[in-house]
Design an enzyme around this catalytic site. Sequence first.
Site, short mmCIF file in Angstrom:
data_model
loop_
_atom_site.label_atom_id
_atom_site.label_comp_id
_atom_site.label_asym_id
_atom_site.label_seq_id
_atom_site.Cartn_x
_atom_site.Cartn_y
_atom_site.Cartn_z
N LYS A 1 -15.10 -1.85 3.16
CA LYS A 1 -14.32 -2.39 1.41
C LYS A 1 -15.85 -2.86 0.67
CE LYS A 1 -10.30 -3.59 4.31
NZ LYS A 1 -9.52 -4.63 4.63
N GLU B 1 1.02 -1.02 0.12
CA GLU B 1 0.55 0.40 -0.16
C GLU B 1 0.49 1.10 0.13
OE1 GLU B 1 -2.46 -0.20 3.14
OE2 GLU B 1 -3.74 -1.61 2.30
C1 PEP Z 1 -6.46 -4.15 5.24
O1 PEP Z 1 -6.77 -5.10 6.07
O2 PEP Z 1 -7.42 -2.89 5.98
C2 PEP Z 1 -6.44 -3.61 4.14
C3 PEP Z 1 -7.15 -2.33 3.21
O3 PEP Z 1 -5.24 -4.80 3.38
P1 PEP Z 1 -6.62 -5.83 2.73
O4 PEP Z 1 -7.11 -5.31 1.68
O5 PEP Z 1 -5.03 -6.52 1.55
O6 PEP Z 1 -7.24 -7.00 3.39
MG MG Z 2 -7.88 -4.38 8.20
#
Ligand code: PEP
Ligand code: MG
Length: 412
Positions: free
Chosen positions: A331, A199
């Site tokens: 998400k 990231e």
């Molecule tokens: C997270 O865990 O908050 C993250 C953004 O990672 P991933 O997309 O790998 O779950």
């Molecule tokens: Mg996370």
Amino acid sequence: MSKITSIEGRLLYNSRGSKTIEIDIISDNKFLGRVCAPSGASVGKYEAVSFPNGNPEESLRILKEYSQKFIGLEASDLKSIHDTLRSLDDSSNYSNIGGALAFSVTIASMESASRALNQPLYQTLSSRSSFTCPFPLGNILGGGAHAGPGTPDIQEILICAIGSKTIREAVETNLSVHKELRNVLEKEDPNFTNGRGDEGGWAPKLNNEKALEVSAIAIENLGFTLGKEVSLGVDFASSTQWDEKKQKYLYERAGFENSPDKQIEFAAKIIEKYKLVYAEDAVHEEAFEDMAELTKKFPKTMVTGDDLTVTNKNILKKAIESKSCNASILKVNQAGSLYDALEFAEVANKNNIKLITSHRSGESVDSHIAHIGLATQSKMLKVGIVGGERVAKLNELLRLSEHGLICGMAEI
Ligand code: PEP
Ligand code: MG
């Protein structure tokens, strides 16, 4: 009002270089909505799967076979689009068509509708007349599933410029701390390669404690007071360390193990010492009671569920009942469709659970989540600090801040 006249998909690649899908939806033969799906590396047990049997081509094949079902639907009718997807897949985790397809089709349709309505996407997604800007929450140092051996077990050390009055000030502050941390790391280790995690956070060979220490030093070197102008956050991503058989958290890189009680102590010490404004998944994804202990102990910290709540409204309701968190990650691809994610946001907002709309570690250069963060009244937007696919979201927030509809920063 505009009707879907075409829907097509293609195979593309995400920021990790893995295959993903992009969907184009056109309404009234001219209004294009285009969305490319992201994917996670540290995925929650109960989140939507990205693709059927891990195969993006299969999602595209299914879309091609059933594309006629979408033609003629009202592009802005998110429920109808969602129901049509559900007529193809009624599994709990979109294992038949893939969550990436549900993600891309629903957002592309709403984007197409917003173009037809000649308004920004966030306005099409919300009936509100004014919006506040979420604070950018950015990764300055990466470890865990997002970086290689020698880096911290903890997945992400984050910063949030909580003293900023404008989105530009917040973005610039995050950028300056990210840059200063490189200087600190180079002094700490002359062989530091400037390597970065998935990231964009630096990925140094440091243990957890040292990584937190250098992050705090970078903030203070710039004249900021930790917890005042700039605060630290941590995504512990503790499910990565949790060993179900041993019933212990295995910190393999640092070389220690935590019992569930020790893990609460471990997280609590970090929250206290570094005055964390934000603590995500400090215990594993099924430890609702342990999360409740931390939530009770730290009412001023955003004690946040990610793998714990997986953008699933039923799991969030359970977390609310057990008082397991006061904040939650949103998400869209964890939920599957945008419709699912907006239902989740409604439950969160009705119950004073602060929302953080978030990117995934494997991203596209799309910037729809800036709009989704605004529309869901998110307090923070977790999108990283550097890297084209991360900056794209921040730049979109900056563009949107020119709109008269956005009045100042969110209250966190
Ligand atoms: C997270 O865990 O908050 C993250 C953004 O990672 P991933 O997309 O790998 O779950
Ligand atoms: Mg996370």
